[in-house]
Design an enzyme around this catalytic site. Structure first.
Site, PDB file in Angstrom:
ATOM      1  CB  CYS A  35       1.799  -8.737   7.821  1.00 42.10           C
ATOM      2  SG  CYS A  35       2.195  -7.080   7.282  1.00 42.10           S
ATOM      3  CB  CYS A 104       1.070  -4.825   0.566  1.00 41.42           C
ATOM      4  SG  CYS A 104       0.490  -6.453   1.097  1.00 41.42           S
TER       5      CYS A 104
HETATM    6 FE1  FES Z   1       2.449  -7.150   5.177  1.00 47.26          FE
HETATM    7 FE2  FES Z   1       2.195  -7.218   2.574  1.00 47.26          FE
HETATM    8  S1  FES Z   1       1.779  -8.835   3.966  1.00 47.26           S
HETATM    9  S2  FES Z   1       2.728  -5.535   3.816  1.00 47.26           S
END
Ligand code: FES
Length: 127
Positions: A35, A104
């Site tokens: 991400c 996360c």
């Molecule tokens: Fe990357 Fe939450 S989407 S840490």
């Protein structure tokens, strides 16, 4: 049911312990390659206790809420306790995260562990 708990929303909107500790003696920075989110944790450790902790998170709401909650959970705590902190405990303290957001909270666990490693390297102390 709402996707995010009240606690997640509260820590996302009003994150605790945001910032930098200039004279930190343990700093950990981790990221999630998928991400692209990044979390940096600053610890000020004295007498084997986390006297102060601050964080900077460039990331999603769950990552911000997780880092905020994690800092609250380790502030004032002895290192023997801090090193046991898991992402599961952070997620539970937030009254849960959606499954696909659990990673996360992993960032928070990793950032703290990385800061503890840095502290050990700097001081030559073993936790
Ligand atoms: Fe990357 Fe939450 S989407 S840490």
């Amino acid at each position: 049911m709402a996707l995010y708990s009240e606690k997640v929303m509260d820590h996302f909107r009003n994150p605790r312990n945001v910032g930098v500790i200039e004279d930190a003696n343990g700093i950990g920075e981790v990221g999630n390659a998928k991400c692209g989110d990044i979390m940096k944790m600053y610890l000020k450790i004295e007498d084997d206790v986390v006297q102060d902790v601050k964080f900077e998170t460039f990331g999603c709401g769950s990552a911000i809420a997780s880092s905020s909650m994690a800092t609250e959970m380790i502030k004032g705590k002895p290192l023997s306790e801090v090193k046991q902190l898991t992402n599961k405990a952070v997620a539970e303290a937030l009254d849960g995260l959606p499954d696909y957001k659990m990673h996360c909270s992993v960032l928070a666990e990793e950032a703290i562990h990385s800061a503890l490693e840095d502290y050990q390297k700097r001081t030559g102390r073993k936790i």
